[in-house]
Design a protein around this motif. Structure first.
Motif, mmCIF file in Angstrom:
data_model
loop_
_atom_site.group_PDB
_atom_site.id
_atom_site.type_symbol
_atom_site.label_atom_id
_atom_site.label_comp_id
_atom_site.label_asym_id
_atom_site.label_seq_id
_atom_site.Cartn_x
_atom_site.Cartn_y
_atom_site.Cartn_z
ATOM 1 N N VAL A 374 0.870 -1.181 0.000
ATOM 2 C CA VAL A 374 0.000 0.000 0.000
ATOM 3 C C VAL A 374 0.901 1.223 0.000
ATOM 4 C CG1 VAL A 374 -1.881 1.222 1.131
ATOM 5 C CG2 VAL A 374 -1.770 -1.279 1.247
ATOM 6 N N PHE A 375 0.759 2.025 -1.041
ATOM 7 C CA PHE A 375 1.681 3.117 -1.315
ATOM 8 C C PHE A 375 1.032 4.464 -0.994
ATOM 9 C CE2 PHE A 375 2.704 6.146 -4.832
ATOM 10 C CZ PHE A 375 3.930 6.570 -4.342
ATOM 11 N N LEU A 376 1.718 5.240 -0.140
ATOM 12 C CA LEU A 376 1.287 6.607 0.181
ATOM 13 C C LEU A 376 2.544 7.452 0.314
ATOM 14 C CD1 LEU A 376 -0.820 8.747 1.026
ATOM 15 C CD2 LEU A 376 -0.616 7.892 3.364
ATOM 16 N N ASN A 377 2.700 8.428 -0.546
ATOM 17 C CA ASN A 377 3.958 9.180 -0.582
ATOM 18 C C ASN A 377 3.934 10.350 0.399
ATOM 19 O OD1 ASN A 377 6.546 9.279 -1.532
ATOM 20 N ND2 ASN A 377 6.090 10.698 -3.188
ATOM 21 N N ARG A 378 3.630 10.047 1.661
ATOM 22 C CA ARG A 378 3.653 11.061 2.717
ATOM 23 C C ARG A 378 3.904 10.357 4.045
ATOM 24 N NH1 ARG A 378 -1.561 14.114 2.760
ATOM 25 N NH2 ARG A 378 -0.567 15.497 1.231
ATOM 26 N N ARG A 379 5.033 10.669 4.662
ATOM 27 C CA ARG A 379 5.363 10.012 5.922
ATOM 28 C C ARG A 379 4.766 10.771 7.103
ATOM 29 N NH1 ARG A 379 10.597 12.177 7.976
ATOM 30 N NH2 ARG A 379 11.353 13.733 6.499
ATOM 31 N N GLY A 380 4.909 10.176 8.296
ATOM 32 C CA GLY A 380 4.311 10.764 9.484
ATOM 33 C C GLY A 380 2.914 10.215 9.718
ATOM 34 N N TYR A 381 2.277 10.677 10.800
ATOM 35 C CA TYR A 381 0.919 10.218 11.117
ATOM 36 C C TYR A 381 -0.113 11.045 10.366
ATOM 37 C CZ TYR A 381 -2.997 8.479 13.887
ATOM 38 O OH TYR A 381 -4.174 7.889 14.275
ATOM 39 N N ALA A 382 0.055 12.370 10.404
ATOM 40 C CA ALA A 382 -0.853 13.271 9.692
ATOM 41 C C ALA A 382 -0.068 14.510 9.294
ATOM 42 C CB ALA A 382 -2.045 13.647 10.562
ATOM 43 N N PRO A 383 -0.393 15.104 8.139
ATOM 44 C CA PRO A 383 0.387 16.252 7.684
ATOM 45 C C PRO A 383 0.188 17.508 8.514
ATOM 46 C CG PRO A 383 -1.433 15.787 6.190
ATOM 47 C CD PRO A 383 -1.369 14.655 7.150
ATOM 48 N N VAL A 384 -0.882 17.570 9.319
ATOM 49 C CA VAL A 384 -1.123 18.781 10.106
ATOM 50 C C VAL A 384 -2.089 18.479 11.241
ATOM 51 C CG1 VAL A 384 -3.037 19.529 8.635
ATOM 52 C CG2 VAL A 384 -1.756 21.240 9.933
ATOM 53 N N LEU A 385 -1.913 19.170 12.382
ATOM 54 C CA LEU A 385 -2.903 19.167 13.465
ATOM 55 C C LEU A 385 -3.735 20.437 13.351
ATOM 56 C CD1 LEU A 385 -1.061 17.881 16.670
ATOM 57 C CD2 LEU A 385 -2.561 16.635 15.122
ATOM 58 N N HIS A 386 -5.027 20.339 13.749
ATOM 59 C CA HIS A 386 -5.965 21.430 13.500
ATOM 60 C C HIS A 386 -6.902 21.593 14.691
ATOM 61 C CE1 HIS A 386 -10.011 22.678 11.847
ATOM 62 N NE2 HIS A 386 -9.252 23.706 11.505
ATOM 63 N N CYS A 387 -7.192 22.849 15.021
ATOM 64 C CA CYS A 387 -8.180 23.168 16.054
ATOM 65 C C CYS A 387 -9.447 23.655 15.369
ATOM 66 C CB CYS A 387 -7.649 24.234 17.007
ATOM 67 S SG CYS A 387 -8.881 24.817 18.213
ATOM 68 N N GLY A 431 -6.721 27.193 23.682
ATOM 69 C CA GLY A 431 -6.820 26.292 24.825
ATOM 70 C C GLY A 431 -7.752 25.119 24.631
ATOM 71 N N ASN A 432 -8.360 24.975 23.474
ATOM 72 C CA ASN A 432 -9.255 23.855 23.197
ATOM 73 C C ASN A 432 -8.511 22.532 23.323
ATOM 74 O OD1 ASN A 432 -11.289 22.163 22.181
ATOM 75 N ND2 ASN A 432 -10.720 22.573 20.060
ATOM 76 N N LEU A 433 -9.088 21.608 24.073
ATOM 77 C CA LEU A 433 -8.433 20.314 24.288
ATOM 78 C C LEU A 433 -8.612 19.358 23.125
ATOM 79 C CD1 LEU A 433 -9.383 19.697 28.043
ATOM 80 C CD2 LEU A 433 -7.171 20.415 27.126
ATOM 81 N N ASP A 434 -9.525 19.695 22.236
ATOM 82 C CA ASP A 434 -9.859 18.785 21.143
ATOM 83 C C ASP A 434 -9.194 19.249 19.851
ATOM 84 O OD1 ASP A 434 -10.952 16.749 19.701
ATOM 85 O OD2 ASP A 434 -12.917 17.692 19.453
ATOM 86 N N ILE A 435 -7.902 18.952 19.704
ATOM 87 C CA ILE A 435 -7.213 19.242 18.444
ATOM 88 C C ILE A 435 -7.066 17.929 17.676
ATOM 89 C CG2 ILE A 435 -6.010 21.340 19.124
ATOM 90 C CD1 ILE A 435 -3.592 19.721 19.852
ATOM 91 N N ALA A 436 -7.334 17.990 16.367
ATOM 92 C CA ALA A 436 -7.454 16.767 15.579
ATOM 93 C C ALA A 436 -6.400 16.700 14.487
ATOM 94 C CB ALA A 436 -8.853 16.702 14.953
ATOM 95 N N ALA A 437 -6.119 15.484 14.069
ATOM 96 C CA ALA A 437 -5.194 15.246 12.957
ATOM 97 C C ALA A 437 -5.960 15.329 11.648
ATOM 98 C CB ALA A 437 -4.549 13.875 13.104
ATOM 99 N N LEU A 438 -5.450 16.119 10.715
ATOM 100 C CA LEU A 438 -6.048 16.232 9.389
ATOM 101 C C LEU A 438 -5.184 15.475 8.382
ATOM 102 C CD1 LEU A 438 -7.108 19.990 9.126
ATOM 103 C CD2 LEU A 438 -8.518 18.027 9.723
ATOM 104 N N GLY A 439 -5.848 14.705 7.507
ATOM 105 C CA GLY A 439 -5.113 13.941 6.513
ATOM 106 C C GLY A 439 -4.427 12.743 7.142
ATOM 107 N N ARG A 440 -3.632 12.078 6.321
ATOM 108 C CA ARG A 440 -2.937 10.896 6.849
ATOM 109 C C ARG A 440 -1.591 10.717 6.161
ATOM 110 N NH1 ARG A 440 -7.351 9.114 4.515
ATOM 111 N NH2 ARG A 440 -8.261 8.547 6.512
ATOM 112 N N GLY A 441 -0.676 10.151 6.932
ATOM 113 C CA GLY A 441 0.614 9.744 6.413
ATOM 114 C C GLY A 441 0.764 8.249 6.590
#
Length: 696
Positions: A374-387, A431-441
């Motif tokens: 399974v090929f995905l040309n982006r490493r890491g868990y997610a390319p950005v965290l977002h509030c 200060g929001n505790l709910d920050i989410a991962a956007l996209g995937r690596g």
């Protein structure tokens, strides 16, 4: 005593030094060009190469004498010096910068006696290794050739017999046996007492290719040359090649400058790969230099690829290169069937990494005991965290880029400058505790597949990940590849590191998860790179002829009707290339035009922009500018890296010769321009010219 002579010595000097040409030194005797010497430079003693000229010192001229001549080392041959001189001129760098940058760094530390010791040690180790084999090792037998392979070798032999040294495009589908052509061609050359040079695009591909060559040419000395070697290893390999002791050199782009006195063949595997273009210092193309070197030294050049670069394809179509084809896989195996998954048909907001259909296909391979990639040309868990509350995103404070979320060590890491911080417990902005991962690596994809995939008996699938993060430790990559080859992995998740060149015999399904981003890029080469990457990735499936009939390539896309995917489904590189070349010709882009990029970096946008504007003004007064187009400065795709602002300016011409003449006139003016800029700007300003840039 002989009369004192003046020698020109090439030294590694800064690009923007006032002295970009060889410097004059004094010696009591004449020396051959290519002789390595140690010379005084300011308060240091540095390594240099005698380059040109031997003349009596004029009266009244005071020159510093050479410190030492490295007489233990035979001079670099005229052909090597010619290669360096051509590269320096074409890519607009100093001769000494190119010459010294491609020699082993260890040479800079050694005097003549130490060089002699290293050479004696090398010869002794080679003799000892040969004496340890009794009887000598037997080479592995050559496999039976397919009709297509035999025909290609016959055509190659006929072309070489005509007395010329042809440049050959070996266009073979994945799994067609191009490596066997390299082996057979190398065997012919070695039988004639000559040397062979084989280039590969990635360090990760060197060990497996080296193993094949070692098995085939048992008893021959084969050495590797690449940046992954220790300084001592690199010096040993270079000495073996330079002294003519090594029969065959395997290496990455650096090896195109290997000093080889008996060069008889150059093979460039995966010639289309962008890794052959150096991106720092002297920005040379090893593939293009290989072609020039082969013609200069009378050595045939094999450019092998299933997806040739459009420049190479066009030259072959015009008859400048000999095109030889391997249209079928060895053993008659079928190419993988390409299936497109229309992501528009999935329920909105599903956020699934893999579609239900692809998940079912992966489960089916598990049940059969087969492997998937399974090929995905982006490493890491997610390319950005977002509030979601305030819109904060994990931007890098030092770059115009996002910091990537790596879940394994709970870090936010910039892949451009390396800035690394722990993931915040709450949004730094509100200060929001709910920050989410956007996209995937690849890290997140590995985790999700591990949750979803099970063997028929309920045991979890064995998932492995290969990317730049998982292979940082020495030996990690080879260990993971060995596990895949041994069948200890069910599903391999990876970036482009595993999408090309590897001979995975158990993989029958390859899936590309999110390849669409390159379809509409502003970079005109993006579709070419995407098509090559996907077709190469597809080639990892079904390499065992017994399993090829049911091998598949799945592509999850939002644009299933795009022309690129139509060509991919048919494995039709020729149709894709024809379409792209038509577009390039209409737009006046390479190979129908020739480009250079002037890039400037400074602490402020104004400083970099001001330099480029002034450079454009210089261009307007440069001879030959009437055949040149100089475009306005624009920010680079990543405009700021490590708090440095980066801008670029494109220079274009329909004629390669006209562009080269213009650059040769323009660059000295740029050196003078930089020295006249404001002192504060000068401390922070860096600039470089990239001839034949891979991206714009």
């Amino acid at each position: 005593m002989d009369e004192a002579v003046r020698l020109r010595v090439a030294l590694e000097l800064p690009q923007h030094s006032a002295h970009s040409t060889p410097l004059d030194y004094l010696n009591n005797t004449a020396l051959s060009a290519g002789t390595l010497v140690r010379v005084p430079l300011a308060r240091r003693e540095v390594l240099g190469v005698v380059w040109l000229g031997e003349a009596v010192v004029p009266a009244g001229v005071v020159l510093r004498p050479l410190s030492q001549v490295l007489q233990a080392l035979p001079p670099l041959l005229p052909a090597w010096c010619a290669l360096v001189e051509f590269a320096a001129a074409y890519y607009q760098r100093g001769i000494g910068e190119v010459a010294l940058s491609v020699l082993p760094p260890e040479l800079r530390k050694l005097d003549n006696a130490q060089v002699a010791q290293r050479i004696a040690k090398l010869r002794k180790s080679i003799a000892s290794a040969a004496a340890a084999h009794s009887p000598p090792p037997s080479p592995s037998p050559s496999p039976a050739l397919s009709e297509e392979q035999a025909a290609v070798l016959g055509q190659l032999a006929a072309a070489c017999a005509e007395g010329a040294a042809p440049t050959v495009l070996l266009h073979g589908v994945t799994g067609s046996g191009k490596t066997e052509i390299y082996l057979q061609a190398a065997a012919q050359v070695l039988a004639q007492g000559r040397q062979a040079l084989v280039l590969v695009p990635e360090i990760s591909l060197t060990p497996q290719l080296e193993a094949r060559f070692q098995a085939r040419f048992a008893g021959r000395l084969i050495v590797s040359l690449h940046s992954g070697l220790t300084p001592a290893q690199r010096l040993r390999s270079w000495l073996a090649a330079h002294l003519g002791l090594a029969d065959l050199v395997l290496g990455t782009r650096l090896a195109v400058f290997a000093s080889m006195p008996r060069l008889g063949l150059i093979a460039v595997d995966e010639e289309h790969d962008p890794s052959y273009k150096q991106q720092e210092g002297a920005r040379y193309s090893a593939r293009d230099l290989a072609v020039w070197r082969g013609r200069r030294e009378g050595a045939p050049v094999l450019l092998g690829s299933a997806t040739p670069s459009l420049e190479t394809w066009q030259r072959a179509s015009q008859g400048q290169y000999l095109r030889l084809a391997l249209p079928s896989r060895v053993g008659g195996g079928a190419l993988p069937q390409v299936r497109l998954v229309d992501m528009n048909q999935l329920p909105q907001g599903s956020g699934a990494a893999v579609s239900p259909a692809l998940l079912a296909a992966l489960q089916d391979r598990l049940a059969r005991g087969e492997q998937s990639l399974v090929f995905l040309n982006r490493r890491g868990y997610a390319p950005v965290l977002h509030c979601a509350d305030c819109g904060w995103k994990s931007g890098c404070p030092h770059c115009s880029a996002w910091r990537v979320f790596h879940k394994l060590d709970r870090s936010l890491r910039c892949h451009h400058c390396g800035f690394n911080e722990r993931v915040p417990r709450a949004c730094p902005s509100c200060g929001n505790l709910d920050i989410a991962a956007l996209g995937r690596g690849t890290e997140r994809l590995e985790e999700q597949l591990a949750d979803l995939l099970r063997h028929p008996d309920g045991t979890p699938a064995r998932i492995a990940r290969i990317d730049a993060d998982s292979t940082r430790l020495k030996g990690a990559l080879q260990a993971q590849l060995n596990a895949v080859h041994a069948g200890e992995v069910d599903v391999l998740v990876g970036t482009q590191m595993v999408a090309k060149g590897h001979d995975f015999r158990r993989i029958t399904l390859v899936a590309a998860v999110n390849p669409d981003s390159s379809l509409f890029s502003s970079d005109f080469r993006a579709p070419e790179r995407l098509f090559a990457l996907l077709l190469q990735a597809a080639g990892r499936a079904g390499r065992d002829a017994a399993q090829a009939a049911h091998s598949e390539m799945w592509v999850q896309t939002w644009h299933p009707r795009h022309a690129l995917y139509a060509a991919l489904r048919a494995h039709d590189f020729a149709a894709f290339a024809a379409s792209q070349l038509r577009e390039r010709e209409m737009a006046g882009l390479p190979p129908y035009a020739h480009l250079a990029m002037l890039r400037a970096e400074a602490k402020t946008v104004a400083a970099a922009h001001g330099f480029l504007v002034a450079a454009a003004e210089c261009a307007s007064n440069t001879p030959g500018v009437e055949s040149i187009a100089v475009y306005p400065p624009v920010p680079m795709p990543v405009a700021r890296v490590a708090d440095v602002e980066r801008l670029q300016m494109l220079v274009e011409s329909p004629s390669r010769k006209a562009l080269q003449r213009f650059l040769a006139q323009w660059l000295p003016a740029l050196h003078r321009l930089r020295r006249t800029r404001d002192a504060a700007e000068q401390r922070v300003l860096r600039w470089a010219v990239d001839v034949d840039p891979l991206s714009i």
